[in-house]
Design an enzyme around this catalytic site. Structure first.
Site: not given
Ligand code: PNS
Length: 162
Positions: A17, A41, A90, A128
């Site tokens: 990150h 989560k 990745r 993570s």
């Molecule tokens: O580190 P992660 O868990 O892969 O991040 C995922 C994240 C936070 C980028 C994604 O879940 C997100 O944007 N969540 C907020 C809700 C949202 O905007 N949903 C619509 C897009 S899928």
């Protein structure tokens, strides 16, 4: 001026990150690392702790800020006048989820672009959850996460029932 949001769970932030944040900081005028407050989560670290951890290891990056948010990423981006959502890619298995997210976000806001940075090779298999698994069994993680995070993980897993 292009402002980029780097959204994620960051439970916890890894060197992979951090690599994306550093490189994003060279491409965009401002990068806002946005920690999602996701109640579905069960995280190891609270959102406040994750923000603190990220602030500590990005303090050398003058155009990087750290914040937390709830709700939709695109709404948070609009609020901060950001034109870009930054994500790291990745391996091939990331691609499907990331592309789906990028397309979904595009349907929610036409003006916001998702920009992917290919993760540096040495962090390609880093996540993570892998770091947490290693830390849980007392393994070496200092080459995978920032120093402050390694300390926090060892403290967390040294307590019983974690
Ligand atoms: O580190 P992660 O868990 O892969 O991040 C995922 C994240 C936070 C980028 C994604 O879940 C997100 O944007 N969540 C907020 C809700 C949202 O905007 N949903 C619509 C897009 S899928």
């Amino acid at each position: 001026m292009v402002i980029a949001i780097y959204p994620g769970s960051f439970d916890p932030i890894t060197l992979g990150h951090l690599d994306i944040i550093e490189r994003g900081g060279m491409l965009f005028e401002r990068v806002i690392v946005a920690v999602l407050c996701n109640t579905s989560k069960k995280p190891v670290f609270s959102v406040e702790k994750r923000v603190e951890q990220i602030r500590e290891c990005t303090q050398h990056l003058l155009n990087v800020e750290v914040d937390s948010f709830t709700g939709l990423t695109v709404e948070y981006a609009k609020l901060h006048k950001a034109g870009v959502l930054l994500r790291g890619l990745r391996v091939l298995s990331d691609f499907e989820k990331e592309l789906q997210m990028a397309h979904t976000n595009k349907t929610l806001s036409e003006a916001i672009e998702t920009v992917f940075l290919a993760t540096t090779t040495e962090y390609s298999f880093l996540s993570s959850s892998t770091v947490k698994e290693i830390a849980q069994f007392g393994g070496e993680i200092s080459h995978l996460v920032p120093e402050n995070v390694a300390r926090d993980l060892y403290v967390y897993y040294s307590k019983p029932n974690q």
